[in-house]
Scaffold this motif. Structure first.
Motif, PDB file in Angstrom:
ATOM      1  N   LEU A  17       0.608  -4.655   4.200  1.00  0.00           N
ATOM      2  CA  LEU A  17       0.228  -4.619   2.793  1.00  0.00           C
ATOM      3  C   LEU A  17      -0.951  -5.547   2.558  1.00  0.00           C
ATOM      4  CD1 LEU A  17       0.784  -4.041  -0.282  1.00  0.00           C
ATOM      5  CD2 LEU A  17       2.350  -5.996  -0.216  1.00  0.00           C
ATOM      6  N   HIS A  18      -1.966  -5.049   1.837  1.00  0.00           N
ATOM      7  CA  HIS A  18      -3.074  -5.865   1.347  1.00  0.00           C
ATOM      8  C   HIS A  18      -2.990  -5.878  -0.180  1.00  0.00           C
ATOM      9  CE1 HIS A  18      -4.558  -5.202   5.405  1.00  0.00           C
ATOM     10  NE2 HIS A  18      -5.462  -6.137   5.213  1.00  0.00           N
ATOM     11  N   LEU A  19      -3.305  -7.021  -0.760  1.00  0.00           N
ATOM     12  CA  LEU A  19      -3.157  -7.167  -2.205  1.00  0.00           C
ATOM     13  C   LEU A  19      -4.370  -7.882  -2.791  1.00  0.00           C
ATOM     14  CD1 LEU A  19      -0.945  -6.489  -4.291  1.00  0.00           C
ATOM     15  CD2 LEU A  19      -0.049  -8.797  -3.986  1.00  0.00           C
ATOM     16  N   PHE A  20      -4.855  -7.379  -3.933  1.00  0.00           N
ATOM     17  CA  PHE A  20      -6.010  -7.955  -4.613  1.00  0.00           C
ATOM     18  C   PHE A  20      -5.721  -8.012  -6.111  1.00  0.00           C
ATOM     19  CE2 PHE A  20      -7.290  -5.460  -0.953  1.00  0.00           C
ATOM     20  CZ  PHE A  20      -8.040  -6.360  -0.218  1.00  0.00           C
ATOM     21  N   ALA A  21      -6.403  -8.914  -6.806  1.00  0.00           N
ATOM     22  CA  ALA A  21      -6.272  -9.021  -8.252  1.00  0.00           C
ATOM     23  C   ALA A  21      -7.520  -8.461  -8.917  1.00  0.00           C
ATOM     24  CB  ALA A  21      -6.067 -10.481  -8.666  1.00  0.00           C
ATOM     25  N   VAL A  22      -7.357  -7.927 -10.128  1.00  0.00           N
ATOM     26  CA  VAL A  22      -8.492  -7.463 -10.942  1.00  0.00           C
ATOM     27  C   VAL A  22      -8.309  -7.995 -12.355  1.00  0.00           C
ATOM     28  CG1 VAL A  22      -9.132  -5.410  -9.640  1.00  0.00           C
ATOM     29  CG2 VAL A  22      -7.297  -5.267 -11.312  1.00  0.00           C
ATOM     30  N   LYS A  23      -9.408  -8.209 -13.024  1.00  0.00           N
ATOM     31  CA  LYS A  23      -9.341  -8.714 -14.386  1.00  0.00           C
ATOM     32  C   LYS A  23      -9.182  -7.570 -15.382  1.00  0.00           C
ATOM     33  CE  LYS A  23     -11.968 -13.014 -13.750  1.00  0.00           C
ATOM     34  NZ  LYS A  23     -13.125 -13.832 -14.207  1.00  0.00           N
ATOM     35  N   GLY A  24      -8.593  -7.890 -16.529  1.00  0.00           N
ATOM     36  CA  GLY A  24      -8.447  -6.904 -17.593  1.00  0.00           C
ATOM     37  C   GLY A  24      -7.185  -6.091 -17.453  1.00  0.00           C
ATOM     38  N   SER A  25      -7.010  -5.163 -18.373  1.00  0.00           N
ATOM     39  CA  SER A  25      -5.803  -4.341 -18.385  1.00  0.00           C
ATOM     40  C   SER A  25      -6.097  -2.855 -18.240  1.00  0.00           C
ATOM     41  CB  SER A  25      -5.030  -4.574 -19.699  1.00  0.00           C
ATOM     42  OG  SER A  25      -5.857  -4.290 -20.819  1.00  0.00           O
ATOM     43  N   ARG A  26      -7.386  -2.504 -18.107  1.00  0.00           N
ATOM     44  CA  ARG A  26      -7.737  -1.101 -17.922  1.00  0.00           C
ATOM     45  C   ARG A  26      -7.609  -0.691 -16.465  1.00  0.00           C
ATOM     46  NH1 ARG A  26     -13.119   0.226 -21.628  1.00  0.00           N
ATOM     47  NH2 ARG A  26     -12.173  -0.242 -23.660  1.00  0.00           N
ATOM     48  N   LYS A  27      -7.330   0.593 -16.268  1.00  0.00           N
ATOM     49  CA  LYS A  27      -7.269   1.118 -14.906  1.00  0.00           C
ATOM     50  C   LYS A  27      -8.624   0.929 -14.240  1.00  0.00           C
ATOM     51  CE  LYS A  27      -5.942   5.294 -12.341  1.00  0.00           C
ATOM     52  NZ  LYS A  27      -5.428   6.687 -12.468  1.00  0.00           N
ATOM     53  N   PRO A  28      -8.688   0.367 -13.031  1.00  0.00           N
ATOM     54  CA  PRO A  28      -9.986   0.075 -12.383  1.00  0.00           C
ATOM     55  C   PRO A  28     -10.723   1.340 -11.967  1.00  0.00           C
ATOM     56  CG  PRO A  28      -8.173  -0.367 -10.887  1.00  0.00           C
ATOM     57  CD  PRO A  28      -7.546  -0.078 -12.216  1.00  0.00           C
ATOM     58  N   GLY A  86      -6.835 -10.583   2.293  1.00  0.00           N
ATOM     59  CA  GLY A  86      -5.970  -9.890   1.351  1.00  0.00           C
ATOM     60  C   GLY A  86      -4.658  -9.404   1.932  1.00  0.00           C
ATOM     61  N   ARG A  87      -4.489  -9.574   3.242  1.00  0.00           N
ATOM     62  CA  ARG A  87      -3.234  -9.136   3.861  1.00  0.00           C
ATOM     63  C   ARG A  87      -2.108 -10.099   3.497  1.00  0.00           C
ATOM     64  NH1 ARG A  87      -1.449 -10.175   9.102  1.00  0.00           N
ATOM     65  NH2 ARG A  87      -3.525 -11.035   9.515  1.00  0.00           N
ATOM     66  N   VAL A  88      -0.941  -9.528   3.209  1.00  0.00           N
ATOM     67  CA  VAL A  88       0.209 -10.332   2.803  1.00  0.00           C
ATOM     68  C   VAL A  88       1.062 -10.661   4.025  1.00  0.00           C
ATOM     69  CG1 VAL A  88       2.262 -10.434   1.338  1.00  0.00           C
ATOM     70  CG2 VAL A  88       0.230  -9.188   0.559  1.00  0.00           C
ATOM     71  N   CYS A  89       1.390 -11.927   4.177  1.00  0.00           N
ATOM     72  CA  CYS A  89       2.338 -12.338   5.208  1.00  0.00           C
ATOM     73  C   CYS A  89       3.742 -12.124   4.655  1.00  0.00           C
ATOM     74  CB  CYS A  89       2.125 -13.805   5.577  1.00  0.00           C
ATOM     75  SG  CYS A  89       3.386 -14.463   6.702  1.00  0.00           S
ATOM     76  N   MET A  90       4.483 -11.187   5.241  1.00  0.00           N
ATOM     77  CA  MET A  90       5.811 -10.858   4.716  1.00  0.00           C
ATOM     78  C   MET A  90       6.907 -11.723   5.342  1.00  0.00           C
ATOM     79  SD  MET A  90       4.988  -8.667   2.488  1.00  0.00           S
ATOM     80  CE  MET A  90       6.647  -8.312   1.945  1.00  0.00           C
ATOM     81  N   GLY A  91       6.532 -12.644   6.238  1.00  0.00           N
ATOM     82  CA  GLY A  91       7.517 -13.567   6.795  1.00  0.00           C
ATOM     83  C   GLY A  91       8.667 -12.842   7.473  1.00  0.00           C
TER      84      GLY A  91
END
Length: 245
Positions: A139-150, A168-173
């Motif tokens: 899984l890779h995860l990123f943040a975006v600003k605002g509430s509109r669909k990107p 951006g890759r998540v370490c799932m432990g």
């Protein structure tokens, strides 16, 4: 009006290799062969369509055969197929061999779990909008600003969480990821979100957990106040949504 579907049948398949499998005479009462009793001979297919150049199956040919068989197994994966209509938060689907889905979640309130030594309460908090990119095993995860669909030009930011790699890759432990081949897209998305939000945040990784303030203090404040996530604390990445697609 009838459609011209000739192009749908335009692929031509030409034989280029033939395999002949030899086995010792059947000796057991079940008429089974052991793997050590088999010899494989490979033939090239000549211009006339006849087999030529008989030779023992080479290592290179064995690897090619293995890739073909594996490709057939991968084709059985259905985690990129929808049960119904494509969910509106899905941004892209890649159905190649190492397939993945990309989807969006708006700003919301979710309970996050932190190990006790961080001194952060595990309570519901406001989190920013996020873009998720996941295959069956990562899984890779990123943040975006605002509430509109990107859109394709939307700028990405580091996901403001612990357990994040710089890319951006998540370490799932110790979380056990179990995405079955017959999992549909809707359940695939739900499973990854559940894996992420139900895991415990515990550490930073080589600067991967980037925010503009101390990350421990950030989530202590979020847990104490319950305020909207302060987007000014997000750190921009030199990537757009289009780049990760």
């Amino acid at each position: 009006m009838t459609a011209n579907i000739t192009n749908n049948f335009s692929h031509t398949y030409t034989p280029f290799k033939a395999l002949l499998i030899y086995a010792k005479s059947k000796t057991d009462e079940d008429n089974h062969y052991g793997t050590d009793e088999v010899y494989v001979e490979s033939y090239d297919i000549g211009k006339s369509g006849r087999p030529v150049n008989a030779h023992p199956l080479s290592a290179k040919e064995s690897i090619l055969l293995g890739d073909i068989l594996k490709s057939g197994q991968d084709a059985q994966n259905t985690f990129l197929k929808c049960r119904g209509i494509i969910p509106p938060n899905v941004l892209a689907i890649n159905t190649e061999k190492e397939g993945y889905a990309v989807w969006y979640t708006p700003p919301m309130e979710r309970q996050l779990f932190f190990i006790e030594s961080l001194g952060i309460p595990s309570v519901p908090v406001k989190i920013p909008a996020m873009i998720w990119k996941a295959g069956r095993e990562s899984l890779h995860l990123f943040a975006v600003k605002g509430s509109r669909k990107p859109n394709l030009q939307s700028l990405l930011h580091h996901a403001p969480y612990f357990n994040m790699h710089p890319d951006g890759r998540v370490c799932m432990g110790s979380v056990r990821i179990n995405i079955e081949p017959d999992t549909c897209l809707e359940d695939f998305i739900s499973l990854w979100e559940r894996y992420f939000f139900n895991s415990y945040f515990s550490h930073t990784i080589d600067g991967g957990s980037k925010v503009a303030v101390n990350i421990v203090q950030l989530w202590q404040e979020q847990g104490r106040t319950g305020q909207k996530f302060p987007e000014n604390h997000l750190v921009k990445i030199n990537l757009t949504l289009q780049r990760i697609l």
